[in-house]
Design a protein around this motif. Structure first.
Motif, PDB file in Angstrom:
ATOM      1  N   GLN A 144       0.797  -1.215   0.000  1.00  0.00           N
ATOM      2  CA  GLN A 144       0.000   0.000   0.000  1.00  0.00           C
ATOM      3  C   GLN A 144       0.838   1.278   0.000  1.00  0.00           C
ATOM      4  O   GLN A 144       0.697   2.118  -0.883  1.00  0.00           O
ATOM      5  CB  GLN A 144      -0.940   0.002   1.223  1.00  0.00           C
ATOM      6  CG  GLN A 144      -1.827  -1.209   1.327  1.00  0.00           C
ATOM      7  CD  GLN A 144      -2.767  -1.361   0.161  1.00  0.00           C
ATOM      8  OE1 GLN A 144      -3.210  -0.366  -0.422  1.00  0.00           O
ATOM      9  NE2 GLN A 144      -3.089  -2.591  -0.196  1.00  0.00           N
ATOM     10  N   ALA A 145       1.709   1.421   0.994  1.00  0.00           N
ATOM     11  CA  ALA A 145       2.405   2.694   1.164  1.00  0.00           C
ATOM     12  C   ALA A 145       3.378   2.975   0.035  1.00  0.00           C
ATOM     13  O   ALA A 145       3.417   4.088  -0.500  1.00  0.00           O
ATOM     14  CB  ALA A 145       3.135   2.705   2.513  1.00  0.00           C
ATOM     15  N   SER A 146       4.170   1.987  -0.349  1.00  0.00           N
ATOM     16  CA  SER A 146       5.233   2.232  -1.319  1.00  0.00           C
ATOM     17  C   SER A 146       4.711   2.724  -2.670  1.00  0.00           C
ATOM     18  O   SER A 146       5.154   3.768  -3.162  1.00  0.00           O
ATOM     19  CB  SER A 146       6.084   0.977  -1.486  1.00  0.00           C
ATOM     20  OG  SER A 146       7.088   1.172  -2.446  1.00  0.00           O
ATOM     21  N   PRO A 147       3.779   2.013  -3.338  1.00  0.00           N
ATOM     22  CA  PRO A 147       3.307   2.524  -4.638  1.00  0.00           C
ATOM     23  C   PRO A 147       2.590   3.862  -4.539  1.00  0.00           C
ATOM     24  O   PRO A 147       2.695   4.688  -5.447  1.00  0.00           O
ATOM     25  CB  PRO A 147       2.380   1.415  -5.149  1.00  0.00           C
ATOM     26  CG  PRO A 147       2.043   0.600  -3.963  1.00  0.00           C
ATOM     27  CD  PRO A 147       3.187   0.707  -3.025  1.00  0.00           C
ATOM     28  N   LEU A 148       1.876   4.093  -3.424  1.00  0.00           N
ATOM     29  CA  LEU A 148       1.183   5.368  -3.289  1.00  0.00           C
ATOM     30  C   LEU A 148       2.167   6.520  -3.070  1.00  0.00           C
ATOM     31  O   LEU A 148       1.994   7.610  -3.634  1.00  0.00           O
ATOM     32  CB  LEU A 148       0.182   5.307  -2.141  1.00  0.00           C
ATOM     33  CG  LEU A 148      -1.135   4.584  -2.424  1.00  0.00           C
ATOM     34  CD1 LEU A 148      -1.988   4.524  -1.180  1.00  0.00           C
ATOM     35  CD2 LEU A 148      -1.887   5.262  -3.566  1.00  0.00           C
ATOM     36  N   ILE A 149       3.189   6.303  -2.257  1.00  0.00           N
ATOM     37  CA  ILE A 149       4.200   7.342  -2.050  1.00  0.00           C
ATOM     38  C   ILE A 149       4.856   7.718  -3.366  1.00  0.00           C
ATOM     39  O   ILE A 149       5.001   8.899  -3.714  1.00  0.00           O
ATOM     40  CB  ILE A 149       5.257   6.859  -1.040  1.00  0.00           C
ATOM     41  CG1 ILE A 149       4.664   6.759   0.359  1.00  0.00           C
ATOM     42  CG2 ILE A 149       6.453   7.801  -1.023  1.00  0.00           C
ATOM     43  CD1 ILE A 149       5.590   6.108   1.359  1.00  0.00           C
ATOM     44  N   VAL A 150       5.257   6.705  -4.121  1.00  0.00           N
ATOM     45  CA  VAL A 150       5.927   6.962  -5.409  1.00  0.00           C
ATOM     46  C   VAL A 150       4.992   7.696  -6.361  1.00  0.00           C
ATOM     47  O   VAL A 150       5.387   8.667  -7.019  1.00  0.00           O
ATOM     48  CB  VAL A 150       6.403   5.635  -6.024  1.00  0.00           C
ATOM     49  CG1 VAL A 150       6.898   5.848  -7.450  1.00  0.00           C
ATOM     50  CG2 VAL A 150       7.506   5.018  -5.173  1.00  0.00           C
ATOM     51  N   ALA A 151       3.738   7.250  -6.443  1.00  0.00           N
ATOM     52  CA  ALA A 151       2.800   7.870  -7.376  1.00  0.00           C
ATOM     53  C   ALA A 151       2.514   9.320  -7.010  1.00  0.00           C
ATOM     54  O   ALA A 151       2.433  10.188  -7.888  1.00  0.00           O
ATOM     55  CB  ALA A 151       1.500   7.067  -7.409  1.00  0.00           C
ATOM     56  N   LEU A 152       2.369   9.608  -5.721  1.00  0.00           N
ATOM     57  CA  LEU A 152       2.109  10.987  -5.308  1.00  0.00           C
ATOM     58  C   LEU A 152       3.296  11.887  -5.616  1.00  0.00           C
ATOM     59  O   LEU A 152       3.114  13.038  -6.041  1.00  0.00           O
ATOM     60  CB  LEU A 152       1.785  11.022  -3.813  1.00  0.00           C
ATOM     61  CG  LEU A 152       0.499  10.307  -3.380  1.00  0.00           C
ATOM     62  CD1 LEU A 152       0.306  10.417  -1.875  1.00  0.00           C
ATOM     63  CD2 LEU A 152      -0.702  10.859  -4.115  1.00  0.00           C
ATOM     64  N   LEU A 153       4.506  11.369  -5.445  1.00  0.00           N
ATOM     65  CA  LEU A 153       5.681  12.173  -5.774  1.00  0.00           C
ATOM     66  C   LEU A 153       5.818  12.352  -7.282  1.00  0.00           C
ATOM     67  O   LEU A 153       6.200  13.429  -7.759  1.00  0.00           O
ATOM     68  CB  LEU A 153       6.931  11.525  -5.193  1.00  0.00           C
ATOM     69  CG  LEU A 153       7.057  11.578  -3.665  1.00  0.00           C
ATOM     70  CD1 LEU A 153       8.257  10.767  -3.204  1.00  0.00           C
ATOM     71  CD2 LEU A 153       7.191  13.023  -3.202  1.00  0.00           C
ATOM     72  N   LEU A 212      11.588   3.493  -8.467  1.00  0.00           N
ATOM     73  CA  LEU A 212      11.442   4.123  -7.163  1.00  0.00           C
ATOM     74  C   LEU A 212      10.637   3.263  -6.196  1.00  0.00           C
ATOM     75  O   LEU A 212      10.876   3.286  -4.990  1.00  0.00           O
ATOM     76  CB  LEU A 212      10.775   5.492  -7.307  1.00  0.00           C
ATOM     77  CG  LEU A 212      11.640   6.641  -7.820  1.00  0.00           C
ATOM     78  CD1 LEU A 212      10.835   7.924  -7.829  1.00  0.00           C
ATOM     79  CD2 LEU A 212      12.894   6.807  -6.990  1.00  0.00           C
ATOM     80  N   ASN A 213       9.690   2.496  -6.726  1.00  0.00           N
ATOM     81  CA  ASN A 213       8.884   1.650  -5.853  1.00  0.00           C
ATOM     82  C   ASN A 213       9.747   0.611  -5.148  1.00  0.00           C
ATOM     83  O   ASN A 213       9.558   0.335  -3.956  1.00  0.00           O
ATOM     84  CB  ASN A 213       7.793   0.968  -6.671  1.00  0.00           C
ATOM     85  CG  ASN A 213       6.863   0.145  -5.814  1.00  0.00           C
ATOM     86  OD1 ASN A 213       6.130   0.675  -4.990  1.00  0.00           O
ATOM     87  ND2 ASN A 213       6.887  -1.170  -5.996  1.00  0.00           N
ATOM     88  N   GLY A 214      10.697   0.028  -5.869  1.00  0.00           N
ATOM     89  CA  GLY A 214      11.599  -0.914  -5.225  1.00  0.00           C
ATOM     90  C   GLY A 214      12.438  -0.261  -4.145  1.00  0.00           C
ATOM     91  O   GLY A 214      12.613  -0.822  -3.053  1.00  0.00           O
ATOM     92  N   MET A 215      12.941   0.942  -4.427  1.00  0.00           N
ATOM     93  CA  MET A 215      13.756   1.634  -3.435  1.00  0.00           C
ATOM     94  C   MET A 215      12.936   2.007  -2.206  1.00  0.00           C
ATOM     95  O   MET A 215      13.382   1.822  -1.060  1.00  0.00           O
ATOM     96  CB  MET A 215      14.365   2.895  -4.055  1.00  0.00           C
ATOM     97  CG  MET A 215      15.303   3.649  -3.121  1.00  0.00           C
ATOM     98  SD  MET A 215      15.594   5.349  -3.626  1.00  0.00           S
ATOM     99  CE  MET A 215      14.012   6.079  -3.251  1.00  0.00           C
ATOM    100  N   VAL A 216      11.736   2.518  -2.406  1.00  0.00           N
ATOM    101  CA  VAL A 216      10.893   2.924  -1.284  1.00  0.00           C
ATOM    102  C   VAL A 216      10.500   1.710  -0.448  1.00  0.00           C
ATOM    103  O   VAL A 216      10.433   1.789   0.789  1.00  0.00           O
ATOM    104  CB  VAL A 216       9.652   3.670  -1.795  1.00  0.00           C
ATOM    105  CG1 VAL A 216       8.655   3.911  -0.671  1.00  0.00           C
ATOM    106  CG2 VAL A 216      10.057   4.998  -2.416  1.00  0.00           C
ATOM    107  N   SER A 217      10.253   0.572  -1.093  1.00  0.00           N
ATOM    108  CA  SER A 217       9.911  -0.639  -0.343  1.00  0.00           C
ATOM    109  C   SER A 217      11.049  -1.043   0.578  1.00  0.00           C
ATOM    110  O   SER A 217      10.827  -1.379   1.751  1.00  0.00           O
ATOM    111  CB  SER A 217       9.575  -1.779  -1.314  1.00  0.00           C
ATOM    112  OG  SER A 217       8.459  -1.466  -2.112  1.00  0.00           O
ATOM    113  N   ALA A 243       2.658   0.415  -9.152  1.00  0.00           N
ATOM    114  CA  ALA A 243       3.550   1.526  -9.488  1.00  0.00           C
ATOM    115  C   ALA A 243       3.525   1.808 -10.983  1.00  0.00           C
ATOM    116  O   ALA A 243       3.510   2.974 -11.407  1.00  0.00           O
ATOM    117  CB  ALA A 243       4.971   1.215  -9.031  1.00  0.00           C
ATOM    118  N   LEU A 244       3.504   0.755 -11.794  1.00  0.00           N
ATOM    119  CA  LEU A 244       3.464   0.940 -13.248  1.00  0.00           C
ATOM    120  C   LEU A 244       2.183   1.647 -13.681  1.00  0.00           C
ATOM    121  O   LEU A 244       2.221   2.621 -14.453  1.00  0.00           O
ATOM    122  CB  LEU A 244       3.579  -0.423 -13.931  1.00  0.00           C
ATOM    123  CG  LEU A 244       3.563  -0.426 -15.460  1.00  0.00           C
ATOM    124  CD1 LEU A 244       4.842   0.173 -16.015  1.00  0.00           C
ATOM    125  CD2 LEU A 244       3.375  -1.841 -15.996  1.00  0.00           C
TER     126      LEU A 244
END
Length: 269
Positions: A102-111, A162-167, A209-210
């Motif tokens: 949940q958090a990782s893809p949403l953080i990346v998408a918002l940025l 970025l999703n991999g890095m944030v995870s 993320a994609l």
């Protein structure tokens, strides 16, 4: 002097109530055109690389910084609840799954939408009001293939990386705060993670993320190609693109999460 004949009544224009529906159709049409033009040649590889580097450069540091408190907050909240329920051994698995799914893809998408998408919208909008896009169309160059496709693809690929890095960063942050502040056991944290997590959790995170990157790029490009008025209209288009993207992201995330939980059984289930 004979009186002037009355002017014929104007034909009623389209209802304003249908404007959102019409814009939604145009947005989907642009998305389909981007998918089609992605496979057309020549592919603007240099433009893609430049946009990829720009979006990555403006989002990688904020993503890393934001992922740490996100992972910490999730770990602390989950750890507090599991302590109340007497299930501290499940803290690691629950925290990591929440970060990855949940958090990782949403953080990346918002940025991506806030930094990269706003820049895409402003760039295309300024080109539109300077009539550069009209000049490209007159010369037989498709603005969608030349400008939109590389930007949308760049947003998608940056989102995946970025999703991999944030995870990873969010998971490490949650582990640190749970072990240090809540005196959790490192072995139990890692064991619960390995017991509950599975590869499909990472797959759905990367797929989110994609798709989120695609949505952010398409909405930004659509608003940039259709600004209203001059420079003020471009600024309004940037604000609208960010807000619309946020709404779509949370809705699509809800749908994808529901479908995933129905299709993929939990580990051990």
């Amino acid at each position: 002097m004979p009186p002037r004949p009355a002017a014929p009544p104007k034909a009623p224009g389209p209802s304003k109530a249908l404007a959102p529906l019409r814009q939604t159709g145009q947005l989907f049409a642009l998305a389909l055109r981007v998918v089609r033009d992605t496979f057309r040649r020549p592919f603007q590889f240099r433009e893609f690389v430049e946009q990829f580097w720009f979006i990555a450069s403006v989002t990688i540091l904020p993503a890393a910084l934001v992922s740490i408190p996100f992972g910490a907050v999730i770990a602390l909240q989950v750890g507090s609840l599991t302590q109340q329920l007497g299930a501290q051994s499940f803290t690691g698995g629950a925290s990591v799954l929440a970060v990855i799914q949940q958090a990782s893809p949403l953080i990346v998408a918002l940025l991506i939408a806030g930094a990269g998408g706003s820049a895409i919208c402003a760039d295309l909008g300024s080109r539109k009001i300077r009539e550069e896009l009209d000049a490209m169309t007159v010369m037989g160059v498709s603005p969608v293939q030349r400008l939109v496709v590389p930007r949308v693809l760049a947003a998608m690929f940056v989102s995946i990386l970025l999703n991999g890095m944030v995870s990873v960063v969010g998971t490490l942050g949650g582990y640190f705060f749970n072990v240090i502040l809540q005196h959790g056991t490192p072995g139990a944290y890692l064991q619960s993670f390995s017991a509950l997590a599975q590869l499909p959790d990472l797959y759905i995170s990367e797929l989110k993320a994609l798709i989120f990157g695609f949505i952010a790029g398409i909405v930004a490009a659509y608003r940039g190609l259709n600004p209203r008025g001059g420079p003020k209209g471009v600024g309004d288009a940037v604000n609208q693109s960010v807000v619309i993207t946020f709404i779509l992201l949370f809705f699509v995330n809800m749908v994808m999460t529901g479908i995933y939980l129905q299709i993929v059984p939990p580990k051990g289930g």
